[in-house]
Design a protein around this motif. Structure first.
Motif, PDB file in Angstrom:
ATOM      1  N   SER A  44       0.837  -1.208   0.000  1.00 40.02           N
ATOM      2  CA  SER A  44       0.000   0.000   0.000  1.00 40.02           C
ATOM      3  C   SER A  44       0.870   1.256   0.000  1.00 40.02           C
ATOM      4  N   ASP A  48       0.779   4.035  -2.999  1.00 39.33           N
ATOM      5  CA  ASP A  48       0.575   5.464  -2.743  1.00 39.33           C
ATOM      6  C   ASP A  48       1.708   6.300  -3.331  1.00 39.33           C
ATOM      7  N   ARG A  52       1.308   9.123  -6.335  1.00 41.32           N
ATOM      8  CA  ARG A  52       1.765  10.513  -6.208  1.00 41.32           C
ATOM      9  C   ARG A  52       2.707  10.885  -7.349  1.00 41.32           C
TER      10      ARG A  52
END
Length: 59
Positions: A44, A48, A52
């Motif tokens: 995870s 992420d 980004r």
């Protein structure tokens, strides 16, 4: 027809081996679960991070 007598020590050693294997599985299961949970956390975090980067945010 006579039946052969079973070796009692063989049965005892077999039961001991089965109990030892069961205890080993229980002991190692906690490490495997921790490794799985840590792996999910890392996946995870990596997801992420890449989201980004793709969106153009600061990494």
């Amino acid at each position: 027809m006579a039946t052969k007598s079973r070796n009692k020590s063989g049965i005892v050693w077999s039961l001991f081996a089965i109990a030892l294997a069961f205890c080993t599985l229980i002991y190692c299961a906690s490490f495997a679960i921790d490794l799985f949970i840590n792996g999910l956390d890392r996946i995870s975090l990596a997801t992420d991070y890449f989201v980004r980067i793709i969106k153009g945010g600061n990494a």
